[in-house]
Every structure is written in structure tokens, then in C-alpha cells.
Design a protein around this motif. Structure first.
Motif, PDB file in Angstrom:
ATOM      1  N   ALA A 115      -2.896  70.758 -33.230  1.00  0.00           N
ATOM      2  CA  ALA A 115      -1.900  70.658 -33.744  1.00  0.00           C
ATOM      3  C   ALA A 115      -1.227  70.155 -32.838  1.00  0.00           C
ATOM      4  O   ALA A 115       0.268  69.584 -32.528  1.00  0.00           O
ATOM      5  CB  ALA A 115      -1.716  71.562 -33.718  1.00  0.00           C
ATOM      6  N   PHE A 116      -1.435  71.161 -31.402  1.00  0.00           N
ATOM      7  CA  PHE A 116      -0.981  70.472 -30.085  1.00  0.00           C
ATOM      8  C   PHE A 116      -0.475  68.725 -30.199  1.00  0.00           C
ATOM      9  O   PHE A 116       0.389  69.206 -29.096  1.00  0.00           O
ATOM     10  CB  PHE A 116      -0.980  72.026 -28.852  1.00  0.00           C
ATOM     11  CG  PHE A 116      -0.337  72.979 -29.579  1.00  0.00           C
ATOM     12  CD1 PHE A 116       1.414  73.626 -29.373  1.00  0.00           C
ATOM     13  CD2 PHE A 116      -1.042  73.645 -29.711  1.00  0.00           C
ATOM     14  CE1 PHE A 116       1.536  74.373 -29.746  1.00  0.00           C
ATOM     15  CE2 PHE A 116      -0.413  75.301 -29.710  1.00  0.00           C
ATOM     16  CZ  PHE A 116       0.437  76.229 -29.498  1.00  0.00           C
ATOM     17  N   GLY A 174       7.154  71.308 -34.819  1.00  0.00           N
ATOM     18  CA  GLY A 174       5.644  70.524 -35.299  1.00  0.00           C
ATOM     19  C   GLY A 174       3.861  71.269 -35.078  1.00  0.00           C
ATOM     20  O   GLY A 174       2.837  70.824 -35.681  1.00  0.00           O
ATOM     21  N   VAL A 175       3.914  72.978 -34.631  1.00  0.00           N
ATOM     22  CA  VAL A 175       2.783  73.429 -34.859  1.00  0.00           C
ATOM     23  C   VAL A 175       2.731  75.071 -35.562  1.00  0.00           C
ATOM     24  O   VAL A 175       2.259  74.835 -36.343  1.00  0.00           O
ATOM     25  CB  VAL A 175       2.170  73.800 -33.170  1.00  0.00           C
ATOM     26  CG1 VAL A 175       1.803  74.649 -33.369  1.00  0.00           C
ATOM     27  CG2 VAL A 175       2.437  72.470 -32.701  1.00  0.00           C
ATOM     28  N   VAL A 176       3.937  75.675 -35.316  1.00  0.00           N
ATOM     29  CA  VAL A 176       3.679  76.697 -36.048  1.00  0.00           C
ATOM     30  C   VAL A 176       3.303  76.750 -37.566  1.00  0.00           C
ATOM     31  O   VAL A 176       1.940  77.457 -37.923  1.00  0.00           O
ATOM     32  CB  VAL A 176       4.930  77.929 -35.691  1.00  0.00           C
ATOM     33  CG1 VAL A 176       5.012  78.813 -36.282  1.00  0.00           C
ATOM     34  CG2 VAL A 176       5.251  77.948 -33.832  1.00  0.00           C
ATOM     35  N   GLY A 177       3.839  76.072 -38.149  1.00  0.00           N
ATOM     36  CA  GLY A 177       4.121  75.654 -39.736  1.00  0.00           C
ATOM     37  C   GLY A 177       1.282  75.335 -40.327  1.00  0.00           C
ATOM     38  O   GLY A 177       1.480  75.749 -41.189  1.00  0.00           O
ATOM     39  N   ARG A 178       1.075  74.647 -39.517  1.00  0.00           N
ATOM     40  CA  ARG A 178      -0.167  74.364 -39.427  1.00  0.00           C
ATOM     41  C   ARG A 178      -0.973  75.389 -38.709  1.00  0.00           C
ATOM     42  O   ARG A 178      -2.035  75.541 -38.917  1.00  0.00           O
ATOM     43  CB  ARG A 178      -0.336  73.123 -38.770  1.00  0.00           C
ATOM     44  CG  ARG A 178       0.652  72.227 -39.274  1.00  0.00           C
ATOM     45  CD  ARG A 178       0.808  70.936 -37.519  1.00  0.00           C
ATOM     46  NE  ARG A 178      -0.757  70.273 -38.270  1.00  0.00           N
ATOM     47  CZ  ARG A 178      -1.256  69.218 -37.130  1.00  0.00           C
ATOM     48  NH1 ARG A 178       0.405  68.290 -36.366  1.00  0.00           N
ATOM     49  NH2 ARG A 178      -2.200  68.488 -37.815  1.00  0.00           N
ATOM     50  N   LEU A 179      -0.784  76.574 -38.417  1.00  0.00           N
ATOM     51  CA  LEU A 179      -1.217  77.562 -38.098  1.00  0.00           C
ATOM     52  C   LEU A 179      -1.453  78.519 -39.070  1.00  0.00           C
ATOM     53  O   LEU A 179      -1.113  79.254 -39.629  1.00  0.00           O
ATOM     54  CB  LEU A 179      -1.034  78.456 -36.614  1.00  0.00           C
ATOM     55  CG  LEU A 179      -0.782  77.320 -35.430  1.00  0.00           C
ATOM     56  CD1 LEU A 179      -0.312  78.484 -34.358  1.00  0.00           C
ATOM     57  CD2 LEU A 179      -2.308  76.342 -34.528  1.00  0.00           C
TER      58      LEU A 179
END
Length: 250
Positions: free
Chosen positions: A79-80, A59-64
Motif C-alpha cells: 500500500a505504501f 492513500g494508505v490508512v483505509g487499506r490497512l
């Protein structure tokens, strides 16, 4: 100007300063792009009952985007907070290549409608209900009424305690009429609130008569209609009993 030594010295000094600044900026840019500062770790703390590493990766890593220096902490926080169960997140940098995240999860009080949950604070959220460890009461109501329904749920817990039952379902209809399904199987129709004491008075009326009602008709009371001004109706084992019947319901 070319004959003015002072101006020439000033211009030369300014160029030197500018050159130093350019070199520093270039060196700084080169430094912050080094692989040493690429984000390699996300430290999760706080409420993590429903959060795990696969959930974070999905859910998050790809958006950082960016590294230790350039990652946007506000974007990371958002994102979190878009992950299921997360009510609030705070994010900070940890030298030299990590982020520390503190999470606050929603505390579920009950289900809402067909596909949502409602928290103890009356906030609606969406999460996998299969992750719940116990059955929760079911709530429903018009848009924007979640906090009101949760508040009334706590009232009904107190008001119907003398019956030895707790609310399992609380519904506020589109006409703002209240219905409660109790743990003893009784469905209670309370109707609409005419004033601040309407629901309390109707609940007390049923509680005060409950012992006499169950002694006469048994404990299997399927339905209680409290919408009469001075009485109520019940249904038990195919019978219908009305105490102090008045004309019409409210």
C-alpha cells in the motif's frame, strides 16, 4: 478401555491438555481483539520530501486491516509503495498499537513523455509534476528504453560540454534515432547507432568544429545534423552550411 486404568488416566490427561489449549486460544483471541491494540499511529521515516500525513491518510490508512497483531505487513508495504513518489517501503510493528514505516522516494532526473517522470536509476514513475521545485530535462523513447536514455543523457552531458551547453531534451525515436536539444537552443540530430562509437564520433566532430562554426555563423545555431558519414550540416539565421558533405545520411 473402561477397565484399563492407565488408558483412562491417559484419556483424562489428554482432555485436560486439550481444554487448557482451547482456553488459552480463546483467551489469546480475546486479548488480541482488545481496543488497546487497534492501530492508532503510523510513524513515517526516511525520504519524506513529497510525503505528508494527508497523503498517507488518503492513500494508505483505509487499506490497512486488522490491529497490531493481525495487520498484514506485506499488504501494508504494498500500500505504501503504491503512493506517488515511493520507490520502496519497509514496515514493522511498534508495541502496542503503531506501525513504523521507512520510505525511499524516487529521485527524479527528468520528465518522460507527457505524464511520467524518470528517476536517476532509469525507473519510470507517476507523480504530480507540479511538486517539482525545478525544471528538469525532458526524455522520451520506446517502451523499455528508459535506462538506455538516461545513460545516453549522461554521455551527452560530457560530449557536448565543450559547446558550453547541456542537454535539455533527449529523445529516442521509434526507429531508435537520437535527437538532443541543448540549453543553447541547438537541436542536434545524431541518428541511429551503427556501432558503439557512432554517437561519440559524431558528437566529437561537432565539438571540434564548434568554435569555427560560431565564429563564422554566430552563436545562434538552431540545428545541427550529424548524420553524415564525414561531416555535418547546420542551420543558423536562415542559412544552411554543410561541412565535408557526403552523399546521403545514415
Amino acid at each position: 478401555m473402561w477397565n484399563n486404568v492407565r488408558q483412562l488416566n491417559f484419556a483424562a490427561n489428554a482432555l485436560h491438555v486439550l481444554l487448557v489449549l482451547v482456553l488459552l486460544a480463546a483467551g489469546g483471541y480475546w486479548l488480541i481483539q482488545r481496543p488497546n491494540f487497534a492501530l492508532h499511529e503510523i510513524q513515517i521515516d526516511g525520504d519524506t520530501e513529497h510525503i505528508n500525513s494527508p497523503t498517507v491518510r488518503a492513500g494508505v490508512v483505509g487499506r490497512l486491516k486488522g490491529n497490531f497483531f493481525t495487520v498484514d505487513l506485506d499488504v501494508a508495504r504494498q500500500a505504501f509503495e503504491q503512493m506517488p513518489w515511493v520507490r520502496h517501503a519497509s514496515v514493522r510493528r511498534v508495541w502496542p498499537n503503531a506501525l513504523a514505516v521507512t520510505l525511499e522516494e524516487y529521485k527524479p532526473l527528468g520528465t518522460w513523455g507527457s505524464d511520467q517522470l524518470v528517476s536517476v536509476d532509469g525507473e519510470l514513475f507517476t507523480a504530480n509534476q507540479g511538486e517539482l521545485e525545478e525544471d528538469l530535462p525532458a526524455f522520451d523513447g520506446p517502451d523499455g528504453t528508459a535506462k538506455e536514455v538516461v545513460a545516453r543523457y549522461h554521455d551527452f552531458q560530457k560530449w557536448f560540454a565543450p559547446l558550453g551547453a547541456t542537454p535539455e531534451e533527449v529523445t529516442l525515436s521509434p526507429r531508435y534515432a537520437w535527437t538532443v536539444k541543448l540549453s543553447n537552443g541547438t537541436q542536434v540530430e545524431l541518428g541511429r547507432e551503427r556501432n558503439q562509437d557512432t554517437l561519440l564520433d559524431r558528437s566529437k566532430r561537432l565539438s571540434a568544429a564548434w568554435s569555427a562554426v560560431t565564429q563564422r555563423w554566430g552563436k545562434d545555431i538552431e540545428y545541427a545534423d550529424l548524420r553524415y558519414p564525414n561531416g555535418f550540416a547546420i542551420r543558423a539565421a536562415g542559412m544552411r552550411f554543410i561541412t565535408e558533405p557526403d552523399k546521403g545520411k545514415k
